[in-house]
Design an enzyme around this catalytic site. Structure first.
Site, PDB file in Angstrom:
ATOM      1  N   ASP A 259       6.914  -9.441   2.176  1.00 49.40           N
ATOM      2  CA  ASP A 259       6.013  -8.309   2.010  1.00 49.40           C
ATOM      3  C   ASP A 259       4.884  -8.496   3.018  1.00 49.40           C
ATOM      4  O   ASP A 259       4.595  -9.606   3.464  1.00 49.40           O
ATOM      5  CB  ASP A 259       5.488  -8.210   0.576  1.00 49.40           C
ATOM      6  CG  ASP A 259       4.999  -6.796   0.260  1.00 49.40           C
ATOM      7  OD1 ASP A 259       4.800  -6.008   1.212  1.00 49.40           O
ATOM      8  OD2 ASP A 259       4.816  -6.475  -0.933  1.00 49.40           O
TER       9      ASP A 259
HETATM   10  C1  BGC Z   1       3.742  -3.183  -0.175  1.00 53.56           C
HETATM   11  C2  BGC Z   1       5.189  -2.943   0.186  1.00 53.56           C
HETATM   12  C3  BGC Z   1       5.278  -2.098   1.423  1.00 53.56           C
HETATM   13  C4  BGC Z   1       4.526  -2.787   2.552  1.00 53.56           C
HETATM   14  C5  BGC Z   1       4.557  -2.043   3.863  1.00 53.56           C
HETATM   15  C6  BGC Z   1       2.927  -3.672   1.011  1.00 53.56           C
HETATM   16  O1  BGC Z   1       1.593  -3.590   0.717  1.00 53.56           O
HETATM   17  O2  BGC Z   1       3.659  -4.097  -1.228  1.00 53.56           O
HETATM   18  O3  BGC Z   1       5.850  -2.334  -0.892  1.00 53.56           O
HETATM   19  O4  BGC Z   1       6.609  -1.868   1.744  1.00 53.56           O
HETATM   20  O5  BGC Z   1       3.176  -2.926   2.163  1.00 53.56           O
HETATM   21  O6  BGC Z   1       3.854  -0.863   3.792  1.00 53.56           O
END
Ligand code: BGC
Length: 746
Positions: A259
């Site tokens: 993530d």
């Molecule tokens: C989130 C993810 C997301 C990623 C990219 C993170 O803050 O937890 O679900 O895909 O950002 O935007």
């Protein structure tokens, strides 16, 4: 499935010439090995981290395209700047906004989840994206969870079935999923540092189920480890989750992508299962090269990681640059899918004869700012720049036509502070969102008095339910409780529609509302679908994918004192990183700052008693039970015939639509253990089906439960196990509306 079963399944599948879905990833391995042999160490390591905020590198010299990622679960996210999420200002990147996760789950439709996936996959290809950062399939453990609306359900069987179909739909269109957030990502509070402490049985039976099916049966090509820790280790370097279970037991052959900001070390990530650091290269960039030079890591390990990445790269055909982004992302066929999902997701919670809207209603007062609120953007990763979004008011106005006058008053002011970025320096204060506005309320009550029918739009908004923070409570915000009571006094013919992604406290709204509808954040065509249901063009057929507790304290993690963490301070590591003072720190200062943060824990001592499993077992009455949802017709359930075999349990019964219009029913089969030695929840969902019936039609419905789904995780044996004995089968229209029972022996 344990390892032996996996191996047996692989051998059987190979013998039948029907490779397991994961095996599709290894088809190009010979070619991939040749390519790896031509790559320099530097080129390989470039592939292990981000190139831009939404891509990781290929190798131009060898004709390997970059991998392009796109958020998120409900629509292909607007194009951002290469170095961050700020808009790139494109004009062709408006996408279809699909109903959010809990709305999709409320359809209880595997068929629609598949179609939803195809819609997402198609639009991803139009944008030149290889990997969708979704589906988001964590179990809804907390009613306050900031991402409850992104996730599907509190139940693992329902979540797993939909996660599987979504995955298949996306991947059949030639796009890879990156299923997220693996695993036990059930709270936003301290999400970047919290250690979720959960026993193995609960982990396997509840929290891992949706991932397991999407990976084994759906062949999910990539996985996003979550921000949090599980039993002591960050998910992005969790040997048990990534190496032992995901790759070892489930046979995962693809890549893991951390993530954003969720990678925490070089050695941990390299040794314990991460392929790609998103974003940045401070762990999986130069330090990898340095570690190989010192002998701490081997180039073979890098090769293995590159092989797993290239498998995804070659399983998904790169979209040529001159083909991508030549037409608008949102396509009519995908808008149609969004409409179909929205139609079947709307849940009629209560109806004392107010709905469908009677023919003699000539003047409707639509009250509440949520009737005009667009919910496509906001919520960080899950925001969508939609090509269009039909609001509830627009939907009602259009459907009402010239004969019916539709009046509107906002009634309350929505809380509008941005939750994201430097402006958000502190936690959301409940006081900010509970303001009752007497002037707005007075105007609304005056309209209510002169109307034949009042439709009150309450619920939350994306500043309240959002990634990055949990709600403090589930109370209706903005003075909605006082307002709905005043409206009811002014006009008894009242419908309340809840526009939210998660459950709300209805203790005040429920007695004030003769009819209540859960309307969700329902995508591009949400308002159209809602109007069709309110006016009775179609019968409502959604069923709750989670429990509405009477009050928050009734729900399991609260009742057990597990949440909020009595010792943990609030704050999300990721969001904190955007605070101006933190942004200004040197890398060393930032690390020291991170190390100085509290080390919060979340204890999952409620075990598998999540959602209705808790309410049923502890005999706590919910406001609205899991699986609940009314129709404009009634359904008769005939006698249940049940048979157990070595394959599992099969039941059949006759279902009749007793009403005068076509309608769908979602039939639900629960299982209760009788005289068991192992501890079980009072009952557990094991199978379900959405059945469409014409007016007066009777059909025989069959449901099957595979033997594997009746197993439990035996912690002593560290394996799936079957408890033989008597099972009670409970067939019904909701977890608290059981119509037929039968007993079998397994
Ligand atoms: C989130 C993810 C997301 C990623 C990219 C993170 O803050 O937890 O679900 O895909 O950002 O935007």
């Amino acid at each position: 499935m344990n390892r032996i079963l996996i191996i047996a399944a692989v051998l059987m599948a190979a013998a039948c010439n029907n490779p397991l879905p994961q095996e599709r990833l290894t088809r190009n391995d010979a070619r991939i090995n040749d390519i790896i042999a031509q790559m320099t160490l530097e080129e390989k390591v470039e592939m292990l981290h981000s190139k831009t905020n939404m891509s990781s590198a290929g190798v131009e010299r060898l004709g390997i395209a970059d991998i392009n990622y796109a958020d998120g679960p409900f629509g292909i996210r607007e194009e951002g700047q290469p170095n961050g999420f700020m808009s790139a200002g494109w004009t062709l990147d408006s996408a279809t906004f699909f109903p959010t996760g809990s709305a999709l789950a409320a359809t209880w439709s595997e068929e629609l989840a598949y179609k939803y996936g195809t819609g997402m996959g198609k639009e991803a290809r139009l944008r030149g994206k290889d990997v969708i950062l979704g589906p988001a399939v964590n179990i809804q453990r907390l009613p306050v969870g900031g991402r409850t609306y992104e996730y599907l359900s509190e139940d693992p069987i329902l979540s797993a079935a939909l996660a599987l179909e979504y995955t298949k739909g996306v991947q059949d269109e030639g796009t890879a999923v990156c299923i997220k957030h693996f695993a036990v990502n059930n709270q936003e509070t301290n999400r970047g540092s919290v250690n979720a402490i959960v026993n193995e049985r609960t982990l396997r039976e509840i929290y891992l189920k949706p991932f397991e099916r999407a990976i084994i049966e759906g062949g999910a090509m990539s996985v996003m480890p979550a921000y949090n820790k599980v039993n002591g280790d960050y998910c992005s370097e969790n040997e048990h989750l990534l190496n032992e279970i995901l790759r070892g037991e489930w046979g995962f052959k693809g890549m893991t992508v951390s993530d954003w900001g969720g990678t925490h070390s070089t050695m941990g990530a390299m040794l314990h299962g991460l392929n790609v650091q998103m974003t940045g290269s401070n762990y999986l960039g130069q330090p990898v090269i340095d570690s190989i030079a010192t002998g701490a890591l081997t180039e073979d390990l890098v090769d293995e990681k590159v092989r797993q990445i290239l498998r995804v790269r070659y399983a998904v055909e790169a979209v040529p640059a001159d083909v991508a982004n030549t037409v608008m992302t949102s396509q009519p066929e995908c808008q149609q899918i969004a409409l179909e999902v929205a139609r079947k997701s709307i849940v009629l919670l209560k109806n004392e004869g107010v709905l469908p809207i009677a023919k003699d209603v000539k003047k409707i007062a639509v009250i509440g700012q949520n009737a005009v609120l667009k919910v496509q953007s906001g919520g960080m990763g899950a925001g969508v720049k939609a090509l269009y979004e039909v609001t509830p008011l627009e939907g009602i106005q259009k459907r009402a036509g010239a004969d019916v006058e539709v009046l509107y008053a906002p009634g309350y002011k929505n809380y509008a502070r941005r939750m994201w970025g430097p402006q958000n320096l502190g936690p959301l204060e409940t006081a900010d969102i509970t303001e009752y506005d007497p002037a707005l309320a007075e105007e609304a009550v005056a309209l209510a008095r002169e109307a034949d029918l009042v439709i009150f739009f309450g619920g939350t908004n994306k500043n309240i339910e959002t990634e990055g923070s949990d709600r403090k409570d589930i109370k209706l915000p903005c003075g909605q409780e006082t307002l709905v009571q005043a409206l009811r006094e002014a006009n008894a013919n009242l419908v309340s529609v809840l526009i939210s992604g998660g459950p709300t406290d209805l203790q005040v709204l429920e007695p004030a509302s003769p009819a209540i509808v859960q309307g969700w954040w329902n995508g591009t065509e949400g308002g159209t679908a809602l109007a069709e249901v309110l006016f009775g063009d179609i019968a409502p057929s959604g069923k709750l994918p989670f429990t509405f507790p009477v009050k928050l304290e009734d729900s399991p993690a609260y009742a057990m004192g597990n949440f909020p963490d009595p010792n943990g301070a609030g704050g999300d590591l990721f969001t904190l990183m955007f605070r101006p003072d933190v942004l200004a720190m040197s890398p060393a200062e930032r690390q020291a700052f991170i190390d100085s943060l509290p080390k919060p824990e979340s204890h999952y001592t409620e075990g598998s008693l999540v959602g209705y499993r808790w309410f049923d077992t502890k005999l706590v009455k919910p406001m609205y039970a899991f699986g609940h949802g009314l129709s404009y017709v009634t359904f008769a359930y005939g006698d249940l015939k049940a048979k157990a075999s070595s394959k599992g349990v099969k039941v059949s019964f006759k279902l009749t639509n007793e009403g005068g219009m076509p309608a769908d029913e979602v039939v639900q089969l629960y299982v209760r253990r009788i005289q068991s030695k192992v501890e079980w929840p009072s009952k557990e969902l094991k199978a379900f089906k959405r059945v469409s019936l014409a007016a007066g039609e009777t059909r025989t419905v069959t449901l099957e439960v595979a033997l594997d789904d009746l197993r439990y995780w035996n912690e002593e044996a560290n394996a799936w196990d079957l408890e033989h004995g008597k099972l009670q089968l409970l067939l019904g229209a909701a977890s608290n509306d059981i119509r037929q029972t039968a007993e079998v022996n397994i």
